[in-house]
Write an enzyme that holds these catalytic residues in place. Structure first.
Site, PDB file in Angstrom:
ATOM      1  N   HIS A 280     -42.672  17.632  63.700  1.00  0.00           N
ATOM      2  CA  HIS A 280     -41.404  17.402  63.011  1.00  0.00           C
ATOM      3  C   HIS A 280     -41.464  17.895  61.569  1.00  0.00           C
ATOM      4  O   HIS A 280     -42.340  17.513  60.796  1.00  0.00           O
ATOM      5  CB  HIS A 280     -41.096  15.902  63.038  1.00  0.00           C
ATOM      6  CG  HIS A 280     -39.733  15.550  62.558  1.00  0.00           C
ATOM      7  ND1 HIS A 280     -39.493  14.475  61.730  1.00  0.00           N
ATOM      8  CD2 HIS A 280     -38.520  16.099  62.800  1.00  0.00           C
ATOM      9  CE1 HIS A 280     -38.200  14.371  61.494  1.00  0.00           C
ATOM     10  NE2 HIS A 280     -37.583  15.351  62.131  1.00  0.00           N
TER      11      HIS A 280
ATOM     12  N   HIS B 104     -33.716  19.615  54.484  1.00  0.00           N
ATOM     13  CA  HIS B 104     -33.022  18.695  55.384  1.00  0.00           C
ATOM     14  C   HIS B 104     -31.750  18.145  54.762  1.00  0.00           C
ATOM     15  O   HIS B 104     -30.687  18.139  55.386  1.00  0.00           O
ATOM     16  CB  HIS B 104     -33.950  17.539  55.763  1.00  0.00           C
ATOM     17  CG  HIS B 104     -33.298  16.502  56.630  1.00  0.00           C
ATOM     18  ND1 HIS B 104     -32.552  15.453  56.107  1.00  0.00           N
ATOM     19  CD2 HIS B 104     -33.255  16.359  57.972  1.00  0.00           C
ATOM     20  CE1 HIS B 104     -32.088  14.715  57.096  1.00  0.00           C
ATOM     21  NE2 HIS B 104     -32.498  15.238  58.233  1.00  0.00           N
TER      22      HIS B 104
END
Length: 251
Positions: free
Chosen positions: A12, A54
């Site tokens: 991730h 992000h």
């Protein structure tokens, strides 16, 4: 018949909790643990450079402040995106997709490129990220596994389908909605990506029966990861790249 060429485990945001997310240091960390697939977030700067981040703002993961959509890439590249995680990562920049693609190709890493548009830029981000991903990975004639595009934004993934029709797509959900079949079919998705917290065995079976592959995020417990794989989940995305190693879920 459709195939799923991706490994059981994806790191991730590159290095999970062990390195600053969405950086080359993170990708190097994931690779150092033997992982062969990384997930990361791609968005646009004010001057339409595709780079990794992000959030819509830069303060959580850098020493900067403000909305990324209002910053040119030269400004973003000058920020320290590593110190927030650990002093040894001081000066680590937010890389461009081009830099990340080169690293993935050199390191033999499969990539899940999550399209992460800032507000109001869904279609534009999807179009540009899709086209850039297709162009950058096409430069590697030895690449066996195409990058997987995904997004929570239907509009972004729809635009990516237009600009990169040959790349596989996965639609992201937190909780799988009632109309998941219609949405994934309309986008020609290879996969459905969902939070593991809202998956159960019956739902996994329905999704698989519809001909879709499944990526579950963000799974940080090894027993839970093994349970999901038993149910039929194809790939686990994890922050605990040390605990859930690249071979931990092999049959």
């Amino acid at each position: 018949m459709k195939s799923w060429p991706y490994p059981r485990v994806a790191a991730h945001r590159g290095g999970g909790t062990l390195a600053p997310e969405n950086t080359l240091a993170g990708l190097r960390t994931g690779a150092s643990f033997g992982h062969t697939m990384v997930e990361f977030d791609a968005k646009l700067s004010a001057d339409n450079v595709v780079f990794l981040l992000h959030d819509d703002t830069v303060e959580r993961t850098s020493n900067g402040y403000g909305a990324a959509a209002h910053m040119r890439y030269a400004e973003l590249a000058a920020l320290d995106a590593g110190s927030w995680r650990d002093a040894r990562f001081a000066g680590e920049p937010m890389p461009t997709l081009a830099q990340v693609a080169a690293f993935c190709r050199e390191s033999g890493l499969a990539a899940n490129v999550e399209i992460k548009p800032c507000a109001g830029r869904d279609a534009e981000t999807g179009r540009i990220v899709g086209a850039e991903t297709a162009r950058l990975w096409a430069e590697d004639t030895k690449a066996d596994i195409a990058p997987l595009l995904s997004s929570f934004s239907y509009a972004a993934l729809e635009a990516a389908r237009e600009s990169a029709p040959d790349l596989p797509r996965g639609l992201l959900f937190e909780r799988v909605p009632a109309d998941w079949r219609a949405q994934t079919a309309a986008l020609g998705c290879l996969s459905l990506h969902a939070s593991h917290r809202h998956l159960d065995e019956a739902l996994v079976e329905r999704i698989k029966s519809a001909g879709l592959f499944i990526l579950a995020y963000t799974v940080n417990d090894l027993d839970r990861a093994r349970q999901l794989v038993r149910w039929g989940v194809d790939t686990i995305c994890t922050d605990r790249i040390d605990l859930i190693g690249p071979r931990a879920l092999d049959d």
